[in-house]
Scaffold this active site. Structure first.
Site, mmCIF file in Angstrom:
data_model
loop_
_atom_site.group_PDB
_atom_site.id
_atom_site.type_symbol
_atom_site.label_atom_id
_atom_site.label_comp_id
_atom_site.label_asym_id
_atom_site.label_seq_id
_atom_site.Cartn_x
_atom_site.Cartn_y
_atom_site.Cartn_z
ATOM 1 N N LYS A 112 -9.678 6.980 -4.165
ATOM 2 C CA LYS A 112 -8.541 7.907 -4.025
ATOM 3 C C LYS A 112 -9.016 9.234 -3.443
ATOM 4 C CE LYS A 112 -5.126 5.874 -6.945
ATOM 5 N NZ LYS A 112 -5.499 5.050 -8.098
ATOM 6 N N LYS A 193 -3.714 -7.996 1.982
ATOM 7 C CA LYS A 193 -3.294 -8.171 0.595
ATOM 8 C C LYS A 193 -1.946 -7.466 0.364
ATOM 9 C CE LYS A 193 -4.622 -7.332 -4.157
ATOM 10 N NZ LYS A 193 -5.569 -6.982 -5.159
ATOM 11 N N LYS A 196 2.269 -2.476 -2.699
ATOM 12 C CA LYS A 196 3.348 -1.527 -2.409
ATOM 13 C C LYS A 196 2.832 -0.373 -1.576
ATOM 14 C CE LYS A 196 2.969 -0.159 -7.173
ATOM 15 N NZ LYS A 196 2.578 -1.395 -7.884
#
Ligand code: ADP
Ligand code: TRP
Length: 327
Positions: A112, A193, A196
């Site tokens: 992240k 893959k 969302k």
């Protein structure tokens, strides 16, 4: 006796990757002997979701999706993470025995940060809260996807640090990974893959025209139907394999491999996929409609689940407080 626990973040509408990679496994496990805890990780979702209305909607949808997909509140305890405040108390106790270095090694945190997400302290300590989730119920088995393996290992480490300091307080959890590669990595519309965050996902309850449009977007190439092709190279077959009966799947694969007059075009395969998906989730869709008509039933399940979960978490918290001299 085993205690099985897993959590899912309410960070979006659940898609068919979530279904085959997580929900289906959770629902199947409720048939095994032992206690079963499944919760909606709303405290964790706060690290990325700051819209209160959206949060409420997604927590709700996540609960309804689990119930519609077959989670039986008589067999499994379904609850909201934030309904069990003891978890945050246990998280604090674990934080006091956990070195910074352990958290600094977390892949998901590093990913992240590398993706330019400005980290909050909450994002950094995410694995501590997750360890508290696991340890608060004396969980023995945690079914997770590959991406969560390191977090469960950290929970094992934290249980070890605390027990090392204060004696045998926390149960060491084991993890269970979905064995099949096909279930672990359901492809999305673009072949990556399904996720969302890639915008390539199909909602479990999608149907009709919208589902048709989405299936139409599945990426293929421009080769004509008559040209023989290797079905293993076409990811649309990975999706078909999840929904079609085995003999029908083999039949389509053979036709595509042979090519010629009777070979289906990509459009044809995509529409077969659309129909098969609609059929597969038809019962779940009907159950969802029922719950939407009776929201009080969902709330009752969550409240009853919270009461059972709290009882257990309070016992474990008290044990931990006593061990470290706070009682
Ligand atoms: P997303 O990538 O859409 O944000 P999450 O990270 O919230 O999904 O995953 C929730 C659960 O669903 C995890 O157990 C994860 O392993 C599983 N999962 C997510 N995407 C897939 C996929 N494409 N195939 C199989 N399992 C998946
Ligand atoms: N971090 C998990 C995910 O994003 C969700 C989660 C929170 C969880 N607490 C947990 C999973 C405890 C298993 C056990 O998918």
């Amino acid at each position: 006796m085993s205690t099985i626990l897993s959590g899912i973040q309410p960070s979006g509408l659940l898609h068919i990757g979530n279904y085959f990679g997580a929900i289906r496994q959770h629902v199947a496990l409720q048939e095994e002997a032992g206690a079963h805890f499944y919760f909606i990780a709303d405290y964790h979702a706060l690290t990325s979701q700051r819209d209160p209305a959206k949060m409420r909607e997604l927590v709700w949808e996540t609960a309804v999706t689990y119930l519609a997909c077959g989670l039986d509140p008589e067999k499994a305890v379904l609850f909201r993470q934030s309904d069990v405040p003891e978890v945050t108390e246990i998280a604090w106790l674990l934080a006091t025995v956990t070195g910074m270095g352990l958290l600094e090694r977390a892949h998901s945190y590093k990913d992240k940060v590398n993706n330019n997400i400005k980290p909050s302290v909450g994002l950094f300590t995410y694995p501590i809260l997750m360890a508290a989730d696991i340890l608060a119920y004396d969980s023995t088995l945690v079914p997770v996807g590959k991406d969560q393996v390191q977090h469960v290992e950290m929970a094992q480490d934290m249980a070890g640090y605390f027990n090392g300091a204060y004696g045998d307080v926390f149960q060491r959890p084991e993890m269970r990974l979905e064995k099949s590669e096909a279930m672990q990595k359901v492809p999305g519309l673009d072949g990556q893959k399904m996720s969302k965050s890639y915008g390539n996902d199909i909602w479990i309850f999608e149907q009709g025209k919208r589902l048709k449009t989405q299936c139409g977007k599945i990426v293929t190439d421009s080769r004509p139907p008559e040209e023989p092709k290797d079905p293993a190279e076409l990811f649309v077959f990975d999706l078909l394999a999840l929904f079609l009966p085995a003999d029908e799947l083999v039949d389509w694969q053979n036709k595509v491999r042979e090519g010629g007059e009777s070979a289906p075009g990509y459009g044809h395969l995509k529409m077969r996929l659309k129909d098969a998906m609609e059929d597969y989730f038809a019962d779940a869709r009907a159950r969802r409609e029922e719950y939407l008509a009776h929201p009080e039933k969902v709330e009752a399940v969550l409240q009853a689940g919270a009461a059972k979960a709290r009882e257990c978490a309070q016992r474990v918290r008290d044990r931990a407080l006593l061990a470290c001299g706070l009682r």
